[in-house]
Scaffold this active site. Structure first.
Site, short mmCIF file in Angstrom:
data_model
loop_
_atom_site.label_atom_id
_atom_site.label_comp_id
_atom_site.label_asym_id
_atom_site.label_seq_id
_atom_site.Cartn_x
_atom_site.Cartn_y
_atom_site.Cartn_z
N GLY A 255 -8.61 -3.44 8.44
CA GLY A 255 -7.79 -2.26 8.61
C GLY A 255 -7.64 -1.92 10.06
N GLY A 256 -7.07 -0.74 10.34
CA GLY A 256 -6.78 -0.36 11.71
C GLY A 256 -8.03 -0.20 12.55
N ASP B 298 -9.13 11.31 7.05
CA ASP B 298 -8.16 10.26 6.70
C ASP B 298 -8.31 9.86 5.23
OD1 ASP B 298 -6.12 8.38 7.12
OD2 ASP B 298 -7.55 6.79 7.56
N ILE C 196 -13.62 -9.72 3.54
CA ILE C 196 -13.10 -9.12 2.29
C ILE C 196 -12.08 -8.01 2.53
CG2 ILE C 196 -15.11 -9.68 0.88
CD1 ILE C 196 -16.19 -6.90 1.39
N ALA C 197 -11.99 -7.47 3.73
CA ALA C 197 -10.99 -6.42 3.97
C ALA C 197 -10.81 -6.23 5.47
CB ALA C 197 -11.43 -5.10 3.33
N LYS D 10 -19.15 -3.97 8.60
CA LYS D 10 -17.89 -3.52 9.17
C LYS D 10 -17.97 -3.68 10.69
CE LYS D 10 -14.53 0.16 9.48
NZ LYS D 10 -14.06 1.45 8.97
N VAL E 147 -14.02 -5.98 7.49
CA VAL E 147 -15.18 -5.91 6.61
C VAL E 147 -15.49 -7.29 6.06
CG1 VAL E 147 -16.20 -4.80 4.60
CG2 VAL E 147 -14.59 -3.54 6.01
#
Length: 910
Positions: free
Chosen positions: A58-59, A170, A55-56, A78, A63
Site C-alpha cells: 500500500g501507500g 484512515d 502478501i500486500a 510490514k 506486508v
C-alpha cells in the site's frame, strides 16, 4: 454485491511513482540468485524472521508473511514503503504506528509484536490474520444484519484505539480484515496519530486535503472516507473515525456511497448539506439503522455520537422493549479468534496444527449457519427476530473457541509442553464438546414456534470449551477407553447423550426422554463404566427438567453408585446432590438430607467439584432443610452455596437458582432486592432481556419488592413482554398475571385491578393446567369481592379449602390461608362479623408459618390485609382497642423498607 458504478471514488491514495528497493526484496533476490548459481541457498531472512511471501502492499508499506522460529509462530512483517526508505517523516510515522498499536491488546485490533530496524528500514512485526478485507467481503452477498455484525466489531476496535488516545485517521474497508475465524480486526494505522498530539503533527501537513495534492504529498485519509473536518485540514479526532466508519457501513448496507461525488468539491458540498443517498427499497434497511448511520455522518462532529461506544450501543441494543433495555452480548461477532493477522491471499496454516478445521466443519460451517438463520427467519415472530443474531453469534463464538483450543492443544504437544497422554485427554474432551455443538445446531434446526423460547437455552447451556484447557482437571479425569473399537462405541454414546441434553434444553420432552433412554441403553452395552455414569446423569437431568422427579431416582442412584466405584467424584457429588433434591421434593425426611450431607460434603471439597458439583450440593441440601422447615439451616447452606458459586471459574447457568433461593430467605429488604436484581442480570446477560427465564426472574423480583407501585411496574414489564414475545407460554404468564392483579388491588386501583384479574383468569383458562384450578378460584373469588358479589366469592374460596386443606407444602398452605382471608372478607361484606373474625384470625395465625419459610412479599401483604380487615370487624363491634392493635400491626408492614410507602387504610380493595 456488485460494486460497478457504485465503487467509491478517490479510493486509492496518491503514490510516488519513483522506483526503489527494500531490504527484504533484496534478500529475496539474493536467495534466488544463490539457488540458481549453487543449487542451494539460505532462506531469505530479516533478523530472526524467515520470509515466506509478499502478501500486500500500500501507500505506506509492504506486508510479508514470515515465520518466527523462536516463538514458533507465523507473523506479518510490514516494511516502510521502498520509496520512503530515506523519508524521515514517513519513518517517524511508521514508528508512531507501531507504538500506537503496541498499546492495544484488543480482539478487534491487529496486534503488534515487535519493531525491527534493518539498514535504515523500519519493520513492524504483527500478528498474521488469515482472511479478507472488508472491501472484499462487501463484494459478496450479505444482509444489512451481516453488515452491522461486521462493522460493530470494527467500531469496537476503533473504540479501543480511542481509549489509548489513538485516532486511526484512515479507516476504510480495506483497512480492516475479517479472519477465517470470523473476527474483524482493524489494521494499517499507518496514518494514526496520538490524540494528544498538537499542531502540525495532529493535522498531518496542516493543509486541507484537496484534489490538488502533488505527487509527493500524502492523502492523509483516503478522500472517499475522510470526514469533512479532515477535508478542511483540521485535526482528526475520534469523531472523524466515526464518520469514516459510517461511510463504510452505509455503503455495506445500502450498496451505494452515502454522498454523490463526481468531484472533490461536489462531495464536500453534499456532506455539508447532509445529502445522503439511500439504496433501493429491496434492501429493506430498517429506519433505525439509517438514523444511526445518518447521525454518524453529520457534517458537524458535535452532532455525531459522543464516542464510538455510544455508536456501538445503538447498533447492537435490542429494540421494541420499553424496559430493561441493555446491550446484548453481540452476536455479530462471528467468533473470537483462531488464527491471528493479515494474509489476504493463501491461508498460510500449520499443516499439523490447523485448529481442527476439518473436524469443526462437520458440526459448524457456513451451510449449517445459513440454515439456522433461515429457520429463525422463517418463524418470523418478534422473539425469533430478537434472538436470531445473538444465538447464531454465540455459536460462532463457541466454534472459534473450540478451534483455538484445538490449535493450542496441538501446539503445546509439539513444543513438548504436554505429554501424549494429556494431548489424548484434551482431544477427547474436544470431541465431546464438538458433539455438544453439533447436537445444539441439529436441535435448533428443528425449532418451531413451540420450541422457539428455548433456543437460547440450547445455545448457552452447551458445556464450555474452556474445560478442555483445564489441564489439572483433565489429569484427574478417569482414563479414556482403550482401543479404537471401544473409543468409537463411547463416541457414539456421547453423541446420543449430547442429543438428549440438547433436546431437553429445547423443551422437547418426549423426544428428549426417548433420546436419553437410547443413550443409557447404548451406554450399558459398553464395558466402559464412566459413560454409564454420564448417560445415567443425562437421563436423570432430562426427567427432572420435565418434573418427573420420582422417575429420576433410579438413574440417579445408578449414577451415584457407579461414579463412586469409578472414583468419578464430581459426578458422584452431582448425582448425590440431585438425589437430595428429589427426596426433598418427594417430602422425604430431614434425616435423609443429613445422612447424604455427612458423606457428600467432604467429597465435594475437592477442587474438581468447585465449578459445579459442590455449589449444586450445598444448594440442594438447603432445599432439603427448607422443605423440612429448618429455615436457619437452609439459609446457612444457601449462603455457603453462593460463596462456592462465586468462586466457580465457569459457573453453569443452572446455579443461578442459588441466588433465587437465597433471596427467598433474606430478610433485609435492600439485600434481598440486590440479590434478586443480580439474578435478573445474570439471566439477561446470558439469555437476553426477553427470554422467558429472564422475564420470570423479573416477576420474582416483583415478588420481593416492598413498594407495591415498584412491584407492579416490574410485574407489568414481565407480563407485557411475555404477551408480546411468548404468547404460547401461558403457564408462566398466568402466574405473573395473577400476581400483577393482586398488586393492582394493593394499590387500590379498582379499574386496573378489575382489568388485570379478568386477564389473569383468561390466561389461566388458556393454559388448561390442572394445577391452576385453585389459583383460578382465588383470582375469581377476589374479583367477585371487588365486583360486590360476596356469595359468589365465598363459593370460590371454599373450593380452594376443599382441594388444598390436607396438604402440608407451604405453597399449598399459602393458597389455603389466602382463601381464609377471602372468606373473612366475604363474611365482613355480608355483615357476619363473628364469621369474619374467625376466618381472618385463621389467616393471621397461619401466615407467619409461611413467612418463616420464605421472604416472598405476598404472605406479608396477605397478613397486613387480614389485619386491616380484622381491625374493621372489631371496630364494627365497637372493640376499639383490638381494632387499633391490628391497625398498628398492619402499619408496621406498610412502613417497612428504606423509604416506606403510603399505607392505604381507607380504601380497601376487597
Amino acid at each position: 454485491m456488485q460494486r460497478g458504478d457504485d465503487t467509491l471514488p478517490f479510493d486509492e491514495p496518491v503514490e510516488d511513482p519513483r522506483p526503489a528497493a527494500n531490504p527484504i526484496e533484496m534478500e529475496t533476490v539474493r536467495a534466488r540468485a544463490e539457488l540458481a548459481l549453487f543449487g542451494r541457498a539460505a532462506p531469505p531472512k530479516l533478523g530472526r524472521y524467515h520470509i515466506i511471501d509478499r502478501i500486500a502492499g500500500g501507500g505506506m508499506g509492504v506486508v510479508y508473511s514470515a515465520y518466527d522460529p523462536e516463538l514458533d509462530r507465523r507473523v506479518a512483517l510490514k516494511v516502510v514503503h521502498p520509496r520512503r526508505t530515506h523519508d524521515g517523516e514517513a519513518q517517524a510515522r511508521l514508528v508512531l504506528e507501531a507504538r500506537a498499536l503496541a498499546k492495544l491488546d484488543h480482539p478487534n485490533v491487529v496486534k503488534v509484536h515487535d519493531v525491527v530496524t534493518n539498514d535504515g528500514s523500519i519493520v513492524i512485526v504483527m500478528e498474521l490474520v488469515v482472511g479478507e478485507t472488508l472491501a472484499a467481503w462487501a463484494d459478496k452477498p450479505h444482509t444489512w444484519r451481516d453488515a452491522v455484525h461486521v462493522y460493530q466489531q470494527a467500531a469496537r476496535g476503533l473504540e479501543a484505539a480511542h481509549g489509548v488516545k489513538v485516532v486511526h485517521r484512515d479507516f476504510k474497508p480495506s483497512n480492516a480484515v475479517i479472519g477465517t475465524d470470523g473476527r474483524v480486526r482493524v489494521l494499517d494505522f499507518g496514518l494514526a496519530r496520538s490524540a494528544e498530539a498538537t499542531g502540525d503533527d495532529a493535522r498531518g501537513s496542516g493543509a486541507p486535503v484537496s484534489a490538488g495534492l502533488t505527487a509527493t504529498g500524502d492523502v492523509l485519509g483516503t478522500i472517499a472516507y475522510a470526514s469533512p473536518e479532515q477535508l478542511r485540514g483540521e485535526p482528526a479526532t475520534p469523531a472523524s473515525d466515526q464518520f469514516s466508519l459510517c461511510v463504510s457501513l452505509h455503503h455495506a448496507v445500502e450498496g451505494v456511497a452515502p454522498f454523490a461525488a463526481a468531484s472533490f468539491e461536489e462531495r464536500r458540498k453534499n456532506i455539508e448539506a447532509g445529502a445522503i443517498i439511500l439504496g433501493d427499497s429491496a434492501r429493506d434497511v430498517p429506519a433505525w439503522l439509517r438514523a444511526v448511520i445518518a447521525r454518524g455522518l453529520s457534517p458537524r462532529a458535535a452532532d455525531r455520537f459522543p464516542d464510538m461506544a455510544a455508536l456501538v450501543h445503538e447498533l447492537v441494543r435490542p429494540r421494541g422493549i420499553r424496559r430493561f433495555r441493555t446491550p446484548l452480548l453481540v452476536a455479530g461477532t462471528l467468533g473470537l479468534g483462531v488464527a491471528a493477522t493479515l494474509a489476504l491471499r493463501g491461508a498460510s496454516t500449520d499443516e499439523e496444527c490447523d485448529g481442527g478445521r476439518a473436524q469443526l466443519a462437520t458440526a459448524w460451517n457456513p451451510s449449517v449457519r445459513a440454515n439456522l438463520l433461515k429457520v429463525l427467519d422463517a418463524i418470523g415472530t418478534p422473539y425469533a427476530r430478537e434472538i436470531r443474531d445473538r444465538a447464531i453469534g454465540d455459536l460462532d463464538q463457541y466454534a472459534s473457541k473450540w478451534s483455538a483450543s484445538h490449535l493450542a492443544a496441538c501446539r503445546d504437544h509439539r513444543k513438548g509442553a504436554t505429554s501424549a497422554t494429556l494431548l489424548d485427554r484434551r482431544m477427547t474432551c474436544l470431541d465431546e464438546r464438538l458433539a455438544d455443538l453439533r447436537a445444539a445446531a441439529t436441535v435448533i434446526e428443528q425449532t418451531d414456534r413451540n420450541s422457539l423460547a428455548n433456543v437460547m437455552d440450547v445455545v448457552v447451556r452447551v458445556p464450555p470449551v474452556e474445560r478442555c484447557s483445564d489441564l489439572e482437571r483433565l489429569r484427574l479425569d478417569v482414563e479414556p477407553p482403550e482401543g479404537e473399537i471401544l473409543r468409537e462405541q463411547v463416541r457414539v454414546v456421547r453423541s446420543k447423550i449430547a442429543k438428549a441434553e440438547a433436546l431437553a434444553r429445547s423443551g422437547q420432552s418426549e423426544a428428549a426422554r426417548e433420546a436419553a433412554d437410547d443413550a443409557l441403553a447404548a451406554a450399558i452395552q459398553t464395558p466402559y463404566k464412566p459413560v454409564h455414569v454420564e448417560a445415567a446423569l443425562a437421563k436423570s437431568r432430562t426427567l427432572m427438567a420435565f418434573g418427573e422427579v420420582q422417575a429420576a431416582m433410579e438413574p440417579l442412584m445408578l449414577a451415584r453408585t457407579t461414579a463412586l466405584e469409578q472414583a468419578m467424584i464430581p459426578a458422584a457429588v452431582e448425582a448425590g446432590a440431585r438425589l437430595v433434591y428429589a427426596e426433598s421434593m418427594l417430602e422425604a425426611s430431614r434425616t435423609n438430607a443429613q445422612r447424604d450431607a455427612a458423606f457428600l460434603e467432604p467429597l465435594s471439597k475437592r477442587q474438581s467439584c468447585a465449578d459445579f458439583a459442590r455449589p449444586l450440593l450445598l444448594n440442594n441440601l438447603g432445599v432439603a432443610f427448607l422443605s423440612a422447615g429448618d429455615r436457619a439451616k437452609a439459609f446457612a447452606y444457601f449462603k455457603d452455596a453462593r460463596s462456592a458459586f462465586e468462586d466457580a471459574t465457569h459457573p453453569d447457568l443452572e446455579l443461578t437458582i442459588i441466588d433465587r433461593n437465597l433471596a427467598m430467605l433474606t430478610s433485609d429488604d435492600i439485600q434481598r432486592t440486590e440479590i434478586s436484581a443480580s439474578v435478573v442480570r445474570r439471566f439477561r446477560d446470558a439469555l437476553g432481556a426477553v427470554h422467558p427465564t429472564t422475564l420470570e426472574a423479573i416477576w420474582n423480583a416483583a415478588e420481593y419488592e416492598v413498594d407495591p407501585a415498584k412491584a407492579y411496574e416490574l410485574a407489568q414489564t414481565a407480563t407485557e413482554a411475555l404477551r408480546k414475545f411468548h404468547p404460547t407460554l401461558v403457564h408462566v404468564s398466568a402466574l405473573a398475571e395473577a400476581g400483577r392483579a393482586y398488586l393492582a388491588s394493593e394499590l387500590s386501583d379498582r379499574t386496573r385491578a378489575r382489568k388485570d384479574y379478568t386477564l389473569a383468569i383468561a390466561r389461566i383458562d388458556e393454559s388448561g393446567d390442572s394445577d391452576f384450578v385453585t389459583l383460578r378460584s382465588l383470582v375469581s373469588g377476589e374479583l367477585a369481592l371487588m365486583e360486590g358479589h360476596p356469595e359468589a366469592a365465598r363459593a370460590e374460596f371454599l373450593k380452594v379449602l376443599a382441594a388444598r386443606a390436607q396438604s402440608t407444602a407451604w405453597w399449598n398452605r399459602l393458597e389455603v390461608l389466602r382463601a381464609e382471608l377471602g372468606l373473612g372478607a366475604a363474611a365482613l361484606a355480608l355483615g357476619d362479623q363473628p364469621q369474619a373474625i374467625a376466618r381472618l384470625e385463621a389467616a393471621i395465625n397461619g401466615l407467619p408459618e409461611v413467612i418463616r419459610v420464605n421472604e416472598y412479599l405476598l404472605p406479608r401483604r396477605l397478613l397486613a390485609r387480614a389485619e386491616r380487615l380484622l381491625a374493621q370487624a372489631h371496630r364494627a363491634r365497637h372493640e376499639e382497642a383490638r381494632a387499633e392493635a391490628y391497625e398498628r400491626d398492619a402499619r408496621n408492614f406498610y412502613e417497612r423498607g428504606p423509604l416506606g410507602y403510603a399505607w392505604v387504610l381507607k380504601e380497601l380493595s376487597l
